[in-house]
Structure formats: structure tokens, C-alpha cells
Design a protein around this motif. Structure first.
Motif, short mmCIF file in Angstrom:
data_model
loop_
_atom_site.label_atom_id
_atom_site.label_comp_id
_atom_site.label_asym_id
_atom_site.label_seq_id
_atom_site.Cartn_x
_atom_site.Cartn_y
_atom_site.Cartn_z
N ILE A 1 10.37 -3.03 -1.10
CA ILE A 1 8.95 -3.29 -1.90
C ILE A 1 8.91 -4.61 -2.43
O ILE A 1 9.52 -5.00 -3.43
N ALA B 1 5.39 7.12 -3.74
CA ALA B 1 5.19 7.45 -2.32
C ALA B 1 6.46 7.74 -1.48
O ALA B 1 6.45 8.43 -0.89
N ASN C 1 1.54 -7.65 -4.40
CA ASN C 1 1.82 -6.36 -5.27
C ASN C 1 1.69 -6.79 -6.87
O ASN C 1 1.97 -7.75 -7.24
N ALA D 1 3.85 2.86 2.76
CA ALA D 1 5.19 3.06 2.32
C ALA D 1 5.73 4.41 2.58
O ALA D 1 6.47 4.82 3.05
N GLU D 2 4.60 5.53 2.61
CA GLU D 2 4.84 6.87 2.52
C GLU D 2 5.23 6.96 4.25
O GLU D 2 6.13 7.84 4.60
N SER E 1 0.90 -1.04 -8.21
CA SER E 1 1.29 -0.95 -6.73
C SER E 1 2.88 -0.68 -6.40
O SER E 1 2.99 0.26 -5.65
N GLU F 1 0.84 -1.25 -0.03
CA GLU F 1 -0.07 -0.09 0.09
C GLU F 1 0.65 1.24 -0.07
O GLU F 1 1.75 1.49 0.72
N PRO F 2 0.62 2.18 -1.07
CA PRO F 2 1.56 3.27 -0.88
C PRO F 2 1.35 4.36 0.36
O PRO F 2 2.30 4.82 0.73
N ARG G 1 4.55 0.66 -8.54
CA ARG G 1 5.02 2.20 -9.30
C ARG G 1 4.64 3.31 -8.25
O ARG G 1 5.19 4.11 -7.85
N ASP G 2 3.40 2.90 -7.43
CA ASP G 2 2.70 3.77 -6.41
C ASP G 2 3.49 3.84 -5.30
O ASP G 2 3.54 4.95 -4.53
N GLN G 3 4.17 2.62 -4.92
CA GLN G 3 5.06 2.97 -3.74
C GLN G 3 6.36 3.71 -4.10
O GLN G 3 6.75 4.36 -3.21
#
Length: 257
Positions: free
Chosen positions: A44, A62, A51, A31-32, A55, A27-28, A57-59
């Protein structure tokens, strides 16, 4: 403009010790949050976490503002998925279950553009080039990609010296859970026989001029690996950090009279 400097690779080459953590929520937002914790690197996990390329990419997005360096573990050492995570902006790739020098050489080629490699040249529209704004990416990307391979079974340990001779491998990560299971010690990576193999492997990796890495999920194991000379050391998994602390918090207050 050239490809961004890979500070994680540079730190490994300098011999710095780097402390990291695994991310398995996929989940981004998580990760943030993890990116604010102060770890040198964060994995990741595309192998055991739920994943996909979006997902991942989004992490990566983040973590863009975080000082923690993202390491993407691909689910398998195949050219197609390595190409996708590199185009998504990953600069450090961790590949599981590497068992031979031939396999390691193919992974190096997957991370490099022709003529030295087989990475597809389609980065102009990708996040890796900041959507075409990094004009010299193709000419400079190869030297900033960091390739870490996982040796985590008896076949990999037997081939370790040959794997270590492969140019382009930056570090070798020992997988204690898989290794102990393959050695017949299911769920017991702390068995003396397993620890002896791990200690020998980490020493050989360092002696070959590569960075040795490993994951510890208990304080005892982490300290042991540190004393064995692990250079890039993961000290936990985000899911377990939440689960263990939540259970401890619940038990603490439910036990109050």
C-alpha cells in the motif's frame, strides 16, 4: 490475547522467497481484487500514490481476508506517520530514503513501545487492537512489527554496512529507480553500472542476515534481481498492469481487418 503473528516477518526469517506487487490506485476495491491474485505481499504505497491515513486503513481492511500480507510504505520516515499506520493495523512498514544508521535506529524506535521505543501508547481504541479486544497487544506488538528500510541513493549505499548493523531492521529494499537517477542514469535502472551496485547491495544485505528486497517492472529486470538473490521481490505495479494490458487489448482488436 497477544498481537497477531506476522507471517510475512516469520517467512523472511525462515529465508522464504516472497513475491509481491505494488498498489498505487489507493482504492480499497482494487486492493480487494489484488488480494485474490495470489501474491505473498502487497504494498500500500503512501509515498507516490494518492493515499492518506483513511485510504491506507481502508485498504488494510480490504486485505484482511486475503492471504496476501499488506506492507505499508509511509511517505516519509517520521514517527507520527509510522504511529498512525501501526495503529491502523499495519504490521509491516516500508520506509523510503534511508541514508544512515542513525536514521535507521530512530525508525526502529518509532516502531516500538517504551521503554525501547517512542511509539505512543494509544492503541486501545484502534484497529490494531481490534478496538480493545486484543488485551495483550501493547505487551506483544513489538516482536510482530516488521521494519523494512529503503536504500535508494548513493548516500544510502555508502552507509549500507552501518545500516545493516542496526538491530530491529528486518529487511532492506533497494529502490532501483531512485538509485539509478541519483547515479546519473535517469530512467535507466538497467545500466550496467547500476546493476553492479544493486547486485553488490543485495549480496551484502543477505550476508548481514537481513532480507534483501527490490521491485522489478519488466520481466528482464525481475529475472535479473531474482538471480541476484532478492528474497522479497515485487514483480509489478497495479496501475501498470491495468494500463499495459488495456493498451495491448485495444491494439490487438483495433488491428483486426
Amino acid at each position: 490475547m497477544p498481537a497477531p503473528k506476522n507471517t510475512f516477518k516469520q517467512a523472511l526469517n525462515n529465508g522464504d522467497r516472497l513475491i509481491g506487487c505494488w498498489m498505487s490506485f489507493a482504492e480499497p476495491a482494487v486492493a480487494e481484487i489484488m488480494g485474490t491474485a495470489g501474491f505473498d505481499w502487497l504494498v500500500i504505497d503512501g509515498e507516490h500514490a494518492p493515499n492518506d491515513i483513511r485510504s491506507i486503513r481502508d485498504q488494510l481492511m480490504a486485505l484482511a481476508a486475503s492471504p496476501s500480507h499488506p506492507v505499508v510504505r509511509v511517505p516519509i520516515g517520521e514517527t507520527w506517520i509510522i504511529k498512525m499506520v501501526l495503529d491502523a493495523g499495519a504490521q509491516t512498514v516500508l520506509v523510503p530514503i534511508v541514508e544512515s544508521a542513525e536514521q535507521a535506529r530512530e525508525l526502529v524506535r518509532a516502531c516500538r513501545y517504551p521503554p525501547e521505543g517512542t511509539r505512543g501508547v494509544g492503541a486501545a481504541a484502534s484497529r490494531a487492537t481490534r478496538f480493545g479486544s486484543v488485551g495483550e497487544y501493547v505487551q506483544t506488538a513489538d516482536q510482530e512489527i516488521c521494519l523494512l528500510v529503503q536504500v535508494e541513493n548513493r548516500a544510502g549505499i555508502a552507509a549500507l554496512d552501518e545500516i545493516l548493523q542496526v538491530e530491529g531492521i528486518d529487511g532492506v529494499f533497494i529502490g532501483p529507480a531512485d538509485l539509478s537517477t541519483d547515479m546519473g542514469f535517469q530512467g535507466n535502472s538497467g545500466a550496467p553500472e547500476v546493476r553492479a551496485v544493486i547486485a553488490d547491495a543485495l549480496a551484502r544485505i543477505r550476508a548481514a542476515g537481513k532480507a534483501p528486497g527490490i521491485l522489478g517492472t519488466t520481466d528482464e529486470a525481475t529475472q535479473a534481481y531474482l538471480e541476484m538473490g532478492a528474497q522479497f521481490l515485487a514483480v509489478g505495479i497495479d496501475v501498470l498492469v491495468l494500463a499495459q494490458n488495456a493498451r495491448a487489448l485495444s491494439a490487438k482488436w483495433k488491428a483486426k481487418p
